[in-house]
Design an enzyme around this catalytic site. Structure first.
Site, PDB file in Angstrom:
ATOM      1  N   CYS A  29       0.571  -1.093   0.178  1.00 38.28           N
ATOM      2  CA  CYS A  29       0.147  -0.656   0.147  1.00 38.28           C
ATOM      3  C   CYS A  29       1.203   1.333   0.367  1.00 38.28           C
ATOM      4  O   CYS A  29       2.283   1.025  -0.392  1.00 38.28           O
ATOM      5  CB  CYS A  29      -0.932   0.453   1.196  1.00 38.28           C
ATOM      6  N   HIS A  58       5.056  -5.172   8.433  1.00 39.05           N
ATOM      7  CA  HIS A  58       5.839  -6.226   9.314  1.00 39.05           C
ATOM      8  C   HIS A  58       5.861  -7.414   8.275  1.00 39.05           C
ATOM      9  O   HIS A  58       4.526  -7.972   7.348  1.00 39.05           O
ATOM     10  CB  HIS A  58       4.229  -6.666  10.028  1.00 39.05           C
ATOM     11  N   CYS A 113       2.625   5.761   9.046  1.00 36.54           N
ATOM     12  CA  CYS A 113       2.374   5.716   7.698  1.00 36.54           C
ATOM     13  C   CYS A 113       1.086   7.402   9.144  1.00 36.54           C
ATOM     14  O   CYS A 113       0.769   7.209   9.779  1.00 36.54           O
ATOM     15  CB  CYS A 113       1.402   4.680   7.716  1.00 36.54           C
ATOM     16  N   HIS A 141      -0.097  -5.240  19.249  1.00 36.92           N
ATOM     17  CA  HIS A 141       0.406  -4.848  18.134  1.00 36.92           C
ATOM     18  C   HIS A 141       1.063  -3.772  17.846  1.00 36.92           C
ATOM     19  O   HIS A 141       0.507  -2.391  19.170  1.00 36.92           O
ATOM     20  CB  HIS A 141      -1.048  -4.943  17.171  1.00 36.92           C
ATOM     21  N   GLU A 143       0.647  -0.353  16.175  1.00 36.92           N
ATOM     22  CA  GLU A 143       0.032   0.583  15.848  1.00 36.92           C
ATOM     23  C   GLU A 143      -1.032   0.470  17.102  1.00 36.92           C
ATOM     24  O   GLU A 143      -0.746   1.897  17.601  1.00 36.92           O
ATOM     25  CB  GLU A 143      -0.651  -0.056  15.271  1.00 36.92           C
ATOM     26  N   THR A 180      -5.833   0.761  12.459  1.00 37.30           N
ATOM     27  CA  THR A 180      -6.541   1.036  11.084  1.00 37.30           C
ATOM     28  C   THR A 180      -6.593  -0.532  10.185  1.00 37.30           C
ATOM     29  O   THR A 180      -7.164  -0.408   8.876  1.00 37.30           O
ATOM     30  CB  THR A 180      -5.170   1.685  10.243  1.00 37.30           C
ATOM     31  N   SER A 238       1.807 -10.587  10.565  1.00 41.36           N
ATOM     32  CA  SER A 238       1.130  -8.906   9.571  1.00 41.36           C
ATOM     33  C   SER A 238      -0.778  -9.037  10.180  1.00 41.36           C
ATOM     34  O   SER A 238      -1.472 -10.114   9.769  1.00 41.36           O
ATOM     35  CB  SER A 238       1.365  -9.258   8.726  1.00 41.36           C
ATOM     36  N   SER A 239      -0.520  -7.913  10.657  1.00 44.87           N
ATOM     37  CA  SER A 239      -2.673  -8.068  10.761  1.00 44.87           C
ATOM     38  C   SER A 239      -3.015  -8.067  10.148  1.00 44.87           C
ATOM     39  O   SER A 239      -4.394  -8.218   9.691  1.00 44.87           O
ATOM     40  CB  SER A 239      -2.876  -6.490  12.245  1.00 44.87           C
ATOM     41  N   SER A 282       1.673  -5.187   3.430  1.00 47.54           N
ATOM     42  CA  SER A 282       3.413  -5.479   3.741  1.00 47.54           C
ATOM     43  C   SER A 282       4.065  -6.081   2.741  1.00 47.54           C
ATOM     44  O   SER A 282       4.939  -6.505   3.093  1.00 47.54           O
ATOM     45  CB  SER A 282       3.061  -4.953   5.068  1.00 47.54           C
TER      46      SER A 282
END
Length: 322
Positions: A29, A58, A113, A141, A143, A180, A238-239, A282
């Site tokens: 992204c 991640h 981000c 996490h 974030e 997010t 990676s969420s 990612s």
């Protein structure tokens, strides 16, 4: 013919090619592309080593490639020599981390981000309004840790039960935020529980779930509706990649998260005619190509793409590396 962890599995006969449907969009992204470019430019401008706090994004393959280029990844800033250059990861950090960096006279380049930075700003705004800040997200996490640190006392909600357990009066004024990288249908019941309990719930004008996360989930949902199996390429931490697996499963497909081509088990494809393929935000597109090559090694394959939306978002680089 077998291979990898599926020894003894028969290769698909030539007269029955496996239909591989690529979900679009997939892979990097805008925020991930920006973060990786920041590290590359920092290395070019300031030389090696450039330190990076936590994984820049991640994905283990991305981290390994940047390490080969001269980046040094650390867990905390006390591992960084005083005065050195350090990049803060795309997931964001707490104000305490920023203060620590200033105290150690580090040259900081912030790769947070912009959509994560937006959530941080919303947390501060709700706090200034005197609201209790509630955050829907997954504990631990990176974030979530950063957002929780913006406003001490922020309440983390991982389930509807967490909403009921809040020690707040029904008349409390609350502001509701979201990690997010979650799935909207994962967030919805928790958000509904918050609104049902607190009439004075404020939410951001625009959804906190990032556009890229939503786009990739919509693409996976579309692919899962027409495929028996969906493979999502991404790292276990990676969420957004894990959410893609869950979205595909809820849409009725058998879904698997794979780190790379080596993780593909041919047994998953027994009797399968159509397999969907996507990748977390990612994940490099080269890993997707590697999975397609792996599938080709097992027998004939026909590849098509199912695009649901075009992405043309670009995030500006920070001034230190422009």
């Amino acid at each position: 013919m077998g291979g990898g962890n599926g020894a003894g599995v028969t290769v698909r006969p030539a007269e029955a090619p496996l239909q591989v449907v690529l979900a679009g969009p997939r892979s990097f992204c805008a925020g991930v592309e920006r973060a990786i470019e920041i590290v590359h430019r920092a290395l070019e401008r300031f030389g090696t080593p450039v330190y990076v706090r936590r994984q820049i994004v991640h994905n283990s393959h991305v981290v390994a490639r940047l390490e080969r280029a001269g980046a040094v990844f650390v867990e905390e800033l006390d591992e960084v020599p005083e005065g050195a250059t350090v990049v803060l990861s795309a997931h964001g950090v707490t104000p305490v981390v920023r203060a620590d960096a200033a105290g150690r006279r580090l040259h900081v380049i912030d790769a947070t981000c912009p959509l994560v930075a937006k959530v941080h700003a919303e947390a501060r705004r709700f706090s200034r309004q005197g609201r209790h800040v509630l955050l829907i997200g997954h504990r631990g996490h990176d974030e979530v840790e950063g957002t929780l640190g913006e406003v001490p006392g922020t309440h983390l909600l991982e389930s509807e039960a967490d909403v009921q357990a809040l020690s707040l009066d029904a008349g409390a004024e609350v502001g509701l935020l979201t990690q997010t990288t979650l799935a909207p249908d994962e967030v919805a019941p928790i958000a509904e529980a918050v609104r049902a309990r607190f009439a004075g719930t404020a939410v951001p004008a625009a959804s906190d779930i990032c556009f890229a996360t939503q786009n990739r989930q919509e693409a996976v949902r579309a692919v899962a509706a027409e495929c028996e199996v969906v493979l999502v390429v991404g790292s276990a931490n990676s969420s957004n990649s894990n959410r893609l697996v869950e979205v595909a499963a809820r849409a009725g497909a058998r879904a698997h998260l794979v780190e790379d081509a080596a993780a593909v088990d041919p047994r998953w494809l027994d009797g399968v005619r159509r397999v969907g393929l996507s990748a977390g935000a990612s994940t490099p597109e080269t890993l997707v190509s590697g999975v397609v090559d792996r599938l080709r090694s097992l027998g004939p394959v026909e590849v098509t793409t199912r695009d649901v939306v075009d992405e043309d978002v670009f995030f500006q680089l920070p001034p230190e590396v422009r």
